[in-house]
Each structure stands twice: as structure tokens, then as C-alpha cells.
Design a protein around this motif. Structure first.
Motif, short mmCIF file in Angstrom:
data_model
loop_
_atom_site.label_atom_id
_atom_site.label_comp_id
_atom_site.label_asym_id
_atom_site.label_seq_id
_atom_site.Cartn_x
_atom_site.Cartn_y
_atom_site.Cartn_z
N GLN A 1 0.85 -1.19 0.00
CA GLN A 1 0.00 0.00 0.00
C GLN A 1 0.89 1.23 0.00
OE1 GLN A 1 -3.50 -0.41 0.70
NE2 GLN A 1 -4.06 1.75 0.57
N VAL A 2 0.69 2.08 -1.00
CA VAL A 2 1.47 3.30 -1.11
C VAL A 2 0.77 4.41 -0.32
CG1 VAL A 2 2.43 5.01 -2.68
CG2 VAL A 2 2.24 2.62 -3.40
N THR A 31 12.75 4.77 -7.51
CA THR A 31 12.30 3.86 -8.56
C THR A 31 11.21 4.47 -9.45
OG1 THR A 31 12.77 1.99 -7.09
CG2 THR A 31 11.34 1.55 -8.98
N PHE A 32 10.46 5.42 -8.91
CA PHE A 32 9.30 5.96 -9.61
C PHE A 32 9.39 7.48 -9.72
CE2 PHE A 32 6.84 2.08 -9.65
CZ PHE A 32 7.36 1.37 -8.57
N ASP A 99 4.15 8.18 -10.01
CA ASP A 99 3.96 7.42 -11.25
C ASP A 99 3.96 5.94 -10.90
OD1 ASP A 99 4.37 6.18 -13.82
OD2 ASP A 99 5.21 8.07 -14.53
N ASN A 100 3.10 5.16 -11.53
CA ASN A 100 3.05 3.74 -11.19
C ASN A 100 3.95 2.88 -12.08
OD1 ASN A 100 1.69 3.38 -13.61
ND2 ASN A 100 -0.32 3.16 -12.67
N ARG A 101 4.77 3.51 -12.93
CA ARG A 101 5.66 2.79 -13.83
C ARG A 101 7.09 2.94 -13.33
NH1 ARG A 101 4.67 6.13 -19.00
NH2 ARG A 101 4.99 7.73 -17.38
N THR A 113 -0.92 7.64 -10.24
CA THR A 113 -2.11 7.01 -9.69
C THR A 113 -2.12 6.95 -8.17
OG1 THR A 113 -1.08 4.85 -9.96
CG2 THR A 113 -2.50 5.63 -11.76
N SER A 114 -1.03 7.27 -7.51
CA SER A 114 -0.99 7.30 -6.04
C SER A 114 -0.87 8.75 -5.62
CB SER A 114 0.20 6.51 -5.51
OG SER A 114 0.11 5.15 -5.89
N TRP A 115 -1.77 9.16 -4.72
CA TRP A 115 -1.88 10.57 -4.36
C TRP A 115 -1.84 10.77 -2.86
CZ3 TRP A 115 -2.49 14.48 -8.02
CH2 TRP A 115 -2.65 14.03 -9.34
#
Length: 125
Positions: A1-2, A31-32, A99-101, A113-115
Motif C-alpha cells: 500500500q502506497v 524507482t518511480f 507514477d506507477n511505472r 495514480t498514487s496521491w
């Protein structure tokens, strides 16, 4: 869970400075890519700044170039937005997003997508 938690917002007079922070858990800024967005009342959300996973290729929207600086500390898993020469039009809720990539360096807002919950910045004239 981010989880992303912003802090550092507040009330400042025009011409003043603030430094926003965003701490992440569950995913590493090493990483992101990470971005800062803002949304003022009655306006659409705006993509303000971003930094790639490697810390290169900083992005700034034209209206903040020369005034805002994005940086990060991988050891603390924290990203910062230093905001100088603030203007009343900078007033908004500021959000950091991830960023989720992994290991991507191109910025595409669809992939943030994570805020975080946001922090209010108010600049008085």
C-alpha cells in the motif's frame, strides 16, 4: 500500500517562500517518478512539476519556472517543492503523486495514480 503525506503548506504574503514536502511509504522515489499538482477552487487540477526516478529531467509548468524547484532525498524517501517569489495565483491545494511505472522518465499524468491528501497554500496580496 502506497502512502504519500504532504506537509509544509500555509499562508504567506506575495513574494514569500514555502517548502512543501512529500514523504512516501510503500514505494521508493528512487524507482518511480514523482509529480506535484495543484488545484485552485473552481479550476482544473494542474500539473506543476515532476522529477524522474533518477532525479533528472525536472519538469515545470511555465508559470512557475524560475520560482519553484523540485528535489528529492532518496534516503528519506522525501520529495520537496521549494516555492519562491510566490504569487496570489499560486494559491491552491498542492498534491504529490507517484507514477506507477518503475524507471520511466517520460511524464504522463495518466500514470500518476498514487496521491497524497494535499496541503493548502494560500498567498495573500
Amino acid at each position: 500500500q502506497v502512502q504519500l503525506v504532504e506537509s509544509g503548506g500555509g499562508l504567506v504574503q506575495a513574494g514569500g517562500s514555502l517548502r512543501l514536502s512529500c514523504v512516501a511509504s510503500g514505494r521508493a522515489f528512487s524507482t518511480f517518478a514523482v509529480g506535484w499538482f495543484r488545484q485552485a477552487p473552481g479550476k482544473e487540477r494542474e500539473f506543476v512539476s515532476a522529477l524522474s526516478w533518477s532525479g533528472s529531467r525536472p519538469y515545470y509548468i511555465d508559470s512557475v519556472k524560475g520560482r519553484f524547484t523540485i528535489s528529492k532525498d532518496n534516503a528519506k524517501n522525501t520529495v520537496y517543492l521549494q516555492m519562491n517569489s510566490l504569487k496570489p495565483e499560486d494559491t491552491a491545494v498542492y498534491y504529490c503523486a507517484l507514477d506507477n511505472r518503475p524507471y520511466y522518465s517520460d511524464y504522463d499524468v495518466r500514470y500518476f495514480t498514487s496521491w497524497g491528501q494535499g496541503t493548502q497554500v494560500t498567498v495573500s496580496s
